[in-house]
Motif scaffolding. Sequence first.
Motif: not given
Length: 111
Positions: A16, A65, A69, A86, A104-105, A107, A109-111
């Motif tokens: 992180s 999904t 994070g 992907k 894996n990141t 949802d 963290l993606e936002v």
Amino acid sequence: MDEYIAQLIRLAEKLSELMSENLGLDNKYIKKVFSGSKGPSVGTKVAIYTHCPHPELVRGLREHTDAGGIILMLQDDQVPGLEFFKDGKWVEISPSKNNPIFVNTGDLLEV
């Protein structure tokens, strides 16, 4: 087991920090976002999936999904099956003795 989990938490915290820095943020930014009054929000799930003698009869886990994070998925070198979506298709992640942790990141963290 407690020490192992503590080491995984330290790994996730280091990741992180690196992600925060690469985004041009303070290195503690992501950790703070995922922390509550008692520290970082951490969950642990342990699942063992043994080799199936009739894989053609099993669909496996439903497509999903990961909501969190940073997700650390530990693989063994014997049982395949981990895939990620992907560019509109599923990509298999082969088991590896040299790289047993897949990062894996999620949802959030993606936002």
